[in-house]
Design a protein around this motif. Structure first.
Motif, PDB file in Angstrom:
ATOM      1  N   ARG A 275      44.175  23.468 -41.483  1.00  0.00           N
ATOM      2  CA  ARG A 275      43.004  22.654 -41.778  1.00  0.00           C
ATOM      3  C   ARG A 275      43.202  21.890 -43.086  1.00  0.00           C
ATOM      4  NH1 ARG A 275      36.859  24.901 -40.984  1.00  0.00           N
ATOM      5  NH2 ARG A 275      35.827  22.885 -40.877  1.00  0.00           N
ATOM      6  N   GLY A 276      42.975  20.581 -43.027  1.00  0.00           N
ATOM      7  CA  GLY A 276      43.105  19.741 -44.202  1.00  0.00           C
ATOM      8  C   GLY A 276      44.519  19.319 -44.522  1.00  0.00           C
ATOM      9  N   ILE A 277      45.502  19.839 -43.798  1.00  0.00           N
ATOM     10  CA  ILE A 277      46.900  19.527 -44.088  1.00  0.00           C
ATOM     11  C   ILE A 277      47.574  18.872 -42.892  1.00  0.00           C
ATOM     12  CG2 ILE A 277      49.160  20.505 -44.684  1.00  0.00           C
ATOM     13  CD1 ILE A 277      47.697  22.690 -46.218  1.00  0.00           C
ATOM     14  N   GLY A 278      47.385  19.432 -41.704  1.00  0.00           N
ATOM     15  CA  GLY A 278      48.041  18.927 -40.502  1.00  0.00           C
ATOM     16  C   GLY A 278      48.975  19.974 -39.923  1.00  0.00           C
ATOM     17  N   THR A 279      49.730  19.570 -38.927  1.00  0.00           N
ATOM     18  CA  THR A 279      50.624  20.500 -38.244  1.00  0.00           C
ATOM     19  C   THR A 279      51.915  20.691 -39.033  1.00  0.00           C
ATOM     20  OG1 THR A 279      49.730  19.921 -36.083  1.00  0.00           O
ATOM     21  CG2 THR A 279      51.911  20.934 -36.122  1.00  0.00           C
ATOM     22  N   ILE A 280      52.293  21.945 -39.227  1.00  0.00           N
ATOM     23  CA  ILE A 280      53.528  22.297 -39.927  1.00  0.00           C
ATOM     24  C   ILE A 280      54.421  23.029 -38.928  1.00  0.00           C
ATOM     25  CG2 ILE A 280      54.566  23.561 -41.841  1.00  0.00           C
ATOM     26  CD1 ILE A 280      51.914  23.367 -43.310  1.00  0.00           C
ATOM     27  N   PRO A 281      55.638  22.543 -38.700  1.00  0.00           N
ATOM     28  CA  PRO A 281      56.525  23.187 -37.716  1.00  0.00           C
ATOM     29  C   PRO A 281      56.814  24.644 -38.067  1.00  0.00           C
ATOM     30  CG  PRO A 281      57.351  21.012 -38.321  1.00  0.00           C
ATOM     31  CD  PRO A 281      56.234  21.325 -39.270  1.00  0.00           C
ATOM     32  N   ASP A 282      56.803  25.491 -37.040  1.00  0.00           N
ATOM     33  CA  ASP A 282      57.163  26.911 -37.161  1.00  0.00           C
ATOM     34  C   ASP A 282      56.365  27.653 -38.234  1.00  0.00           C
ATOM     35  OD1 ASP A 282      59.125  26.851 -35.146  1.00  0.00           O
ATOM     36  OD2 ASP A 282      60.586  26.006 -36.545  1.00  0.00           O
ATOM     37  N   SER A 283      55.157  27.187 -38.495  1.00  0.00           N
ATOM     38  CA  SER A 283      54.372  27.772 -39.583  1.00  0.00           C
ATOM     39  C   SER A 283      53.367  28.806 -39.114  1.00  0.00           C
ATOM     40  CB  SER A 283      53.624  26.669 -40.338  1.00  0.00           C
ATOM     41  OG  SER A 283      52.647  26.063 -39.494  1.00  0.00           O
ATOM     42  N   GLY A 284      53.379  29.129 -37.821  1.00  0.00           N
ATOM     43  CA  GLY A 284      52.413  30.095 -37.320  1.00  0.00           C
ATOM     44  C   GLY A 284      53.037  31.060 -36.348  1.00  0.00           C
ATOM     45  N   TRP A 285      52.210  31.981 -35.879  1.00  0.00           N
ATOM     46  CA  TRP A 285      52.610  32.917 -34.844  1.00  0.00           C
ATOM     47  C   TRP A 285      51.680  32.782 -33.653  1.00  0.00           C
ATOM     48  CZ3 TRP A 285      53.145  36.689 -39.319  1.00  0.00           C
ATOM     49  CH2 TRP A 285      54.497  36.912 -39.625  1.00  0.00           C
ATOM     50  N   ARG A 286      52.222  33.009 -32.493  1.00  0.00           N
ATOM     51  CA  ARG A 286      51.435  33.162 -31.275  1.00  0.00           C
ATOM     52  C   ARG A 286      51.945  34.399 -30.552  1.00  0.00           C
ATOM     53  NH1 ARG A 286      54.409  32.101 -26.826  1.00  0.00           N
ATOM     54  NH2 ARG A 286      56.218  30.700 -27.006  1.00  0.00           N
ATOM     55  N   LEU A 287      51.152  34.906 -29.620  1.00  0.00           N
ATOM     56  CA  LEU A 287      51.566  36.063 -28.847  1.00  0.00           C
ATOM     57  C   LEU A 287      52.746  35.711 -27.949  1.00  0.00           C
ATOM     58  CD1 LEU A 287      48.017  37.354 -27.865  1.00  0.00           C
ATOM     59  CD2 LEU A 287      49.607  38.464 -29.450  1.00  0.00           C
ATOM     60  N   THR A 288      53.669  36.617 -27.798  1.00  0.00           N
ATOM     61  CA  THR A 288      54.809  36.394 -26.924  1.00  0.00           C
ATOM     62  C   THR A 288      54.353  36.406 -25.467  1.00  0.00           C
ATOM     63  OG1 THR A 288      55.286  38.753 -26.754  1.00  0.00           O
ATOM     64  CG2 THR A 288      56.354  37.546 -28.552  1.00  0.00           C
ATOM     65  N   ASP A 289      55.239  35.975 -24.582  1.00  0.00           N
ATOM     66  CA  ASP A 289      54.911  35.958 -23.152  1.00  0.00           C
ATOM     67  C   ASP A 289      54.567  37.348 -22.639  1.00  0.00           C
ATOM     68  OD1 ASP A 289      55.334  33.244 -23.122  1.00  0.00           O
ATOM     69  OD2 ASP A 289      57.372  33.373 -22.299  1.00  0.00           O
ATOM     70  N   ALA A 290      55.171  38.375 -23.219  1.00  0.00           N
ATOM     71  CA  ALA A 290      54.891  39.743 -22.792  1.00  0.00           C
ATOM     72  C   ALA A 290      53.451  40.151 -23.084  1.00  0.00           C
ATOM     73  CB  ALA A 290      55.853  40.712 -23.472  1.00  0.00           C
ATOM     74  N   TYR A 291      52.809  39.436 -24.024  1.00  0.00           N
ATOM     75  CA  TYR A 291      51.428  39.741 -24.392  1.00  0.00           C
ATOM     76  C   TYR A 291      50.468  38.624 -24.007  1.00  0.00           C
ATOM     77  CZ  TYR A 291      52.879  43.883 -26.945  1.00  0.00           C
ATOM     78  OH  TYR A 291      53.371  45.122 -27.270  1.00  0.00           O
ATOM     79  N   ARG A 292      50.879  37.772 -23.098  1.00  0.00           N
ATOM     80  CA  ARG A 292      50.053  36.633 -22.710  1.00  0.00           C
ATOM     81  C   ARG A 292      48.699  37.068 -22.140  1.00  0.00           C
ATOM     82  NH1 ARG A 292      50.486  31.235 -21.701  1.00  0.00           N
ATOM     83  NH2 ARG A 292      49.379  30.364 -19.914  1.00  0.00           N
TER      84      ARG A 292
END
Length: 373
Positions: A275-292
């Motif tokens: 928020r307030g900055i924009g998209t930063i590559p590889d800067s976050g985590w998401r659940l893996t496919d095993a936990y979809r």
């Protein structure tokens, strides 16, 4: 209490300040990445006690503040649905979405609950199998292991009515994004000690070398911060750019191997909007496919929501270190903790909240009004 009074000693603080003053020969700007450090700096008047040619720039170190508006609106949409118990840490409830917040959803009849651990939300799911229980997972690397372990437990116990709305972010990519900005004035970083206690320090040397900036891992008490500043100033004056660990009582280079193991199992890196900055590559985590199956965005199919930021709130510039909170015209008038326009006024770690709480409506540099300890 151990490690509290020891790091708020005024006499030791004065010695560190004198050492910093003797070392400085030119202006330097450094950024504290952590919102907890920002609050400590403002609370104790550390920025006002430093020599005038040292500027502390407040960085995007508040996870609540950088959670994008689109994710907040997704949380509001999910929480408003019948049959949903929406669980969150308390500091997310007042964060404004496009037209309301979680408190408004609760007052309108939504089942919104404050919990103190993601495991509390999992227990609610076990106790109410006829309800869909969602936990709002927000934070830096510090809170991610507990949320990853909760996902691991939910899968192991086969709790099918539990899911996570995840908006986790990572510090090193944010530092890189700051250094790449054309408007960057940062010459050194105070890295967040609690993040490094989980992740270690091995990601930082490449950043220090690439952008030729000192990075000093620092704690949160006044003496921790002053020691971090002292080390950063000495490196700057010598033309060095190394990673130093000024928080060895909590941080090891390899981090916490148990926490890292569960993070690798549950999460994978992804591009993330700040928020307030924009998209930063590889800067976050998401659940893996095993936990979809435990991904609330997938389960509730919330996507493509239209969002609209406040036209007068300048919290994005605050998060980037471009302005101080009191330089926003809405600060303390249209925007207060009771009537926040942006997340930086809501969160316990937000820079605007710190300035408001400690009455920093301007920034006079007078030692009579500042104190350490």
């Amino acid at each position: 209490m151990k490690y509290i009074d020891e790091f708020q000693d005024p006499a030791l603080a004065r010695r560190l300040l004198d050492d910093i003053a003797r070392s400085v020969t030119r202006p330097w700007s450094m950024m504290e990445v952590c919102g907890g450090q920002t609050h400590s700096i403002i609370r104790h008047g550390i920025d006002q006690l430093l020599p005038e040619n040292i500027e502390l720039i407040h960085g995007p170190g508040c996870p609540v503040c950088v959670t994008p508006l689109e994710v907040i609106d997704k949380a509001l949409e999910i929480a408003s649905r019948p049959g949903v118990v929406f669980c969150s840490f308390g500091d997310m409830l007042r964060v404004p979405g496009s037209d309301r917040d979680l408190f408004r959803v609760k007052s309108d009849g939504g089942d919104v609950r404050v919990v103190y651990s993601p495991m509390d939300a999992l227990r609610i799911a076990q106790q109410t199998p006829d309800q869909q229980v969602v936990f709002f997972g927000v934070g830096f690397e510090t809170t991610a292991p507990a949320i990853a372990m909760t996902a691991h437990q939910a899968k192991r116990l086969e709790v099918r009515n539990f899911s996570l709305l995840v908006s986790h972010v990572r510090v090193p990519p944010a530092i890189e994004a700051i250094m790449r900005s054309p408007s960057c004035r940062v010459q050194a970083f105070l890295a967040a000690g609690h993040v490094c206690s989980v992740m270690g320090t091995l990601e930082y040397p490449a950043l220090a070398d690439t952008y030729q900036v000192p990075i000093v891992v620092t704690g949160f008490e006044p003496l921790d911060i002053l020691e971090g500043i002292r080390r950063a100033v000495r490196q700057l004056e010598r033309g060095e750019h190394r990673v130093e660990n000024a928080y060895p009582r909590a941080v090891r280079p390899q981090g916490n191997p148990v926490a890292l193991s569960v993070l690798r199992e549950v999460f994978t890196t992804t591009d993330r909007a700040w928020r307030g900055i924009g998209t930063i590559p590889d800067s976050g985590w998401r659940l893996t496919d095993a936990y979809r199956d435990y991904d609330a965005e997938h389960r509730f199919e919330v996507a493509g929501l239209a969002t609209e930021e406040s036209a007068v709130c300048r919290s994005g510039e605050v998060l980037q270190g471009l302005i101080k909170p009191h330089e926003c015209a809405a600060f303390g008038t249209a925007c207060t903790p009771r009537t926040p326009l942006g997340a930086t006024m809501v969160s316990n770690e937000g820079a605007c909240a710190a300035y408001y709480l400690y009455r920093r409506l301007a920034t006079p540099r007078t030692e009579e009004t500042a104190s350490v300890g």
